[in-house]
Design a protein around this motif. Structure first.
Motif, mmCIF file in Angstrom:
data_model
loop_
_atom_site.group_PDB
_atom_site.id
_atom_site.type_symbol
_atom_site.label_atom_id
_atom_site.label_comp_id
_atom_site.label_asym_id
_atom_site.label_seq_id
_atom_site.Cartn_x
_atom_site.Cartn_y
_atom_site.Cartn_z
ATOM 1 N N GLU A 281 0.798 -1.274 0.139
ATOM 2 C CA GLU A 281 -0.162 -0.062 0.067
ATOM 3 C C GLU A 281 0.686 1.233 -0.202
ATOM 4 O O GLU A 281 0.603 2.301 -0.613
ATOM 5 C CB GLU A 281 -0.918 0.011 1.251
ATOM 6 N N LEU A 282 2.152 1.342 0.597
ATOM 7 C CA LEU A 282 3.000 2.239 0.504
ATOM 8 C C LEU A 282 3.720 2.565 -0.870
ATOM 9 O O LEU A 282 3.577 3.460 -1.207
ATOM 10 C CB LEU A 282 3.854 2.277 1.631
ATOM 11 N N ARG A 283 4.049 1.248 -1.156
ATOM 12 C CA ARG A 283 4.823 1.252 -2.472
ATOM 13 C C ARG A 283 4.112 1.414 -3.774
ATOM 14 O O ARG A 283 4.358 1.992 -4.636
ATOM 15 C CB ARG A 283 5.452 0.061 -2.602
ATOM 16 N N PHE A 284 2.773 0.720 -3.983
ATOM 17 C CA PHE A 284 1.958 1.052 -5.019
ATOM 18 C C PHE A 284 0.729 1.671 -4.920
ATOM 19 O O PHE A 284 -0.008 1.803 -5.778
ATOM 20 C CB PHE A 284 1.593 -0.503 -5.479
ATOM 21 N N GLY A 285 0.401 2.313 -3.920
ATOM 22 C CA GLY A 285 -0.980 2.976 -3.302
ATOM 23 C C GLY A 285 -1.143 3.978 -4.186
ATOM 24 O O GLY A 285 -2.461 4.132 -4.461
ATOM 25 N N HIS A 286 -0.305 4.654 -4.756
ATOM 26 C CA HIS A 286 -0.482 5.846 -5.601
ATOM 27 C C HIS A 286 0.000 5.505 -6.998
ATOM 28 O O HIS A 286 -0.103 6.618 -7.684
ATOM 29 C CB HIS A 286 0.424 7.031 -5.211
ATOM 30 N N ALA A 287 0.056 4.408 -7.569
ATOM 31 C CA ALA A 287 0.624 4.080 -8.839
ATOM 32 C C ALA A 287 -0.389 4.582 -10.065
ATOM 33 O O ALA A 287 0.116 5.356 -10.752
ATOM 34 C CB ALA A 287 0.776 2.629 -9.006
ATOM 35 N N ARG A 288 -1.679 4.462 -9.784
ATOM 36 C CA ARG A 288 -2.320 4.681 -10.964
ATOM 37 C C ARG A 288 -2.568 6.371 -11.096
ATOM 38 O O ARG A 288 -2.347 6.905 -12.029
ATOM 39 C CB ARG A 288 -3.736 4.311 -10.460
ATOM 40 N N GLN A 289 -2.565 7.059 -9.930
ATOM 41 C CA GLN A 289 -2.390 8.559 -10.048
ATOM 42 C C GLN A 289 -1.042 9.067 -10.533
ATOM 43 O O GLN A 289 -1.014 9.912 -11.436
ATOM 44 C CB GLN A 289 -2.860 9.208 -8.776
ATOM 45 N N ASN A 290 -0.008 8.378 -9.899
ATOM 46 C CA ASN A 290 1.597 8.705 -10.681
ATOM 47 C C ASN A 290 1.345 8.586 -11.970
ATOM 48 O O ASN A 290 2.044 9.522 -12.860
ATOM 49 C CB ASN A 290 2.279 8.169 -9.995
ATOM 50 N N ILE A 291 0.815 7.461 -12.416
ATOM 51 C CA ILE A 291 0.952 7.172 -14.105
ATOM 52 C C ILE A 291 0.212 8.222 -14.731
ATOM 53 O O ILE A 291 0.517 8.721 -15.797
ATOM 54 C CB ILE A 291 0.604 5.467 -14.425
ATOM 55 N N GLU A 292 -1.083 8.491 -14.003
ATOM 56 C CA GLU A 292 -1.794 9.360 -15.004
ATOM 57 C C GLU A 292 -1.324 11.020 -15.027
ATOM 58 O O GLU A 292 -1.208 11.381 -16.115
ATOM 59 C CB GLU A 292 -3.233 9.649 -14.176
ATOM 60 N N LEU A 293 -0.617 11.310 -13.935
ATOM 61 C CA LEU A 293 0.286 12.524 -13.791
ATOM 62 C C LEU A 293 1.265 12.645 -14.771
ATOM 63 O O LEU A 293 1.416 13.563 -15.520
ATOM 64 C CB LEU A 293 0.658 12.690 -12.621
ATOM 65 N N LEU A 294 2.054 11.477 -14.850
ATOM 66 C CA LEU A 294 3.134 11.344 -16.030
ATOM 67 C C LEU A 294 2.679 11.357 -17.135
ATOM 68 O O LEU A 294 3.326 12.252 -18.132
ATOM 69 C CB LEU A 294 3.755 10.032 -15.642
ATOM 70 N N GLN A 295 1.612 10.783 -17.440
ATOM 71 C CA GLN A 295 1.040 10.872 -18.930
ATOM 72 C C GLN A 295 0.460 12.225 -19.087
ATOM 73 O O GLN A 295 0.662 12.755 -20.584
ATOM 74 C CB GLN A 295 -0.068 9.814 -19.298
ATOM 75 N N GLN A 296 -0.319 12.744 -18.276
ATOM 76 C CA GLN A 296 -0.756 14.172 -18.600
ATOM 77 C C GLN A 296 0.530 15.110 -18.791
ATOM 78 O O GLN A 296 0.497 16.187 -19.794
ATOM 79 C CB GLN A 296 -1.587 14.824 -17.161
ATOM 80 N N ARG A 297 1.473 14.997 -17.983
ATOM 81 C CA ARG A 297 2.671 15.965 -18.254
ATOM 82 C C ARG A 297 3.422 15.587 -19.323
ATOM 83 O O ARG A 297 4.050 16.615 -19.934
ATOM 84 C CB ARG A 297 3.472 15.879 -17.157
ATOM 85 N N TRP A 298 3.716 14.372 -19.906
ATOM 86 C CA TRP A 298 4.706 14.074 -20.682
ATOM 87 C C TRP A 298 4.122 13.178 -21.764
ATOM 88 O O TRP A 298 4.988 12.514 -22.516
ATOM 89 C CB TRP A 298 5.666 13.286 -20.009
ATOM 90 N N GLY A 299 2.723 12.971 -22.025
ATOM 91 C CA GLY A 299 2.237 12.327 -23.160
ATOM 92 C C GLY A 299 2.597 12.684 -24.498
ATOM 93 O O GLY A 299 2.534 11.645 -25.315
ATOM 94 N N ASP A 300 2.989 13.770 -24.874
ATOM 95 C CA ASP A 300 3.525 14.020 -26.072
ATOM 96 C C ASP A 300 5.078 13.909 -26.321
ATOM 97 O O ASP A 300 5.569 14.198 -27.197
ATOM 98 C CB ASP A 300 3.167 15.533 -26.673
ATOM 99 N N LEU A 301 5.488 13.503 -25.179
ATOM 100 C CA LEU A 301 6.992 13.444 -25.235
ATOM 101 C C LEU A 301 7.618 12.424 -26.301
ATOM 102 O O LEU A 301 8.813 12.814 -26.997
ATOM 103 C CB LEU A 301 7.531 12.837 -23.824
ATOM 104 N N LEU A 302 7.149 11.459 -26.548
ATOM 105 C CA LEU A 302 7.698 10.496 -27.426
ATOM 106 C C LEU A 302 7.667 11.002 -28.959
ATOM 107 O O LEU A 302 8.467 10.808 -29.473
ATOM 108 C CB LEU A 302 6.895 9.344 -27.515
ATOM 109 N N ASN A 303 7.021 11.905 -29.121
ATOM 110 C CA ASN A 303 6.945 12.884 -30.564
ATOM 111 C C ASN A 303 7.927 14.131 -30.535
ATOM 112 O O ASN A 303 8.185 14.506 -31.591
ATOM 113 C CB ASN A 303 5.558 13.234 -30.998
ATOM 114 N N GLU A 304 8.337 14.443 -29.345
ATOM 115 C CA GLU A 304 8.988 15.456 -29.205
ATOM 116 C C GLU A 304 10.559 15.652 -29.027
ATOM 117 O O GLU A 304 11.365 16.141 -29.471
ATOM 118 C CB GLU A 304 8.471 16.377 -28.299
ATOM 119 N N VAL A 305 10.843 14.550 -28.140
ATOM 120 C CA VAL A 305 12.172 14.417 -27.357
ATOM 121 C C VAL A 305 13.073 13.295 -28.279
ATOM 122 O O VAL A 305 12.572 12.103 -28.227
ATOM 123 C CB VAL A 305 12.263 14.351 -26.183
ATOM 124 N N PRO A 306 14.360 13.599 -28.750
ATOM 125 C CA PRO A 306 15.059 12.531 -29.103
ATOM 126 C C PRO A 306 15.396 11.649 -28.355
ATOM 127 O O PRO A 306 15.515 11.552 -27.205
ATOM 128 C CB PRO A 306 16.374 13.365 -29.864
#
Length: 161
Positions: free
Chosen positions: A136-161
């Protein structure tokens, strides 16, 4: 609080091997060198747990799980990470919006976005007794962390070499 030129983060469930610190710090020395470095994390049986963090679509960060030579990588794990102090200050450190996960990947991606490089140092070996914290400490926030990463960096694969 520290005034050191280089900050080192090391999980409490790791066992650094001989020469690890010198190997971790070497890529950060001198002008024009790398901003962040991370080591080769291995399981107690000697197999590779981490040799750099990579990205794939849809945006997902994953550990390369095979031995690899030292090289520039998209990100490294915070389980064993060194960063030049001026870069830490420039970026404002880890983003506390991430809770026990992905803050290391986000830090590395922000560093790259700012024009810095991230280095995987294969000579820095650290045994990682991964996931010793309760799930619960290690993975309790995994979904929200992944969603935040995707919101912030979702276009990254097309932009950064």
């Amino acid at each position: 609080e520290s005034d050191a030129d280089i900050l080192v983060f090391l999980n409490d469930d790791t066992v650094p091997q001989e020469g690890w610190l010198e190997a971790l710090l070497a890529p950060l020395g001198g002008l024009g060198t790398h901003a962040i470095a991370g080591g080769h994390l291995i399981y107690p049986d000697g197999s590779t747990q981490h040799s750099g963090v990579f990205l794939r679509e849809p945006l997902e960060a994953y550990n390369r799980k095979r031995p690899a030579p030292s090289s520039e990588v998209p990100a490294v794990t915070g389980a064993c990470l060194a960063i030049r102090r001026e870069v830490w200050d420039e970026l404002g450190g880890f983003d506390e919006s991430f809770v026990n996960g992905y803050e290391d990947v986000d830090l590395c991606l922000r560093a790259r976005q700012a024009g810095h490089s991230v280095w995987y140092a294969s000579e820095c070996e650290v045994v990682h007794l991964e996931s010793q914290s309760p799930d619960e400490l290690r993975f309790g926030h995994a979904r929200q962390n992944i969603e935040l990463l995707q919101q912030r960096w979702g276009d990254l694969l097309n932009e950064v070499p």
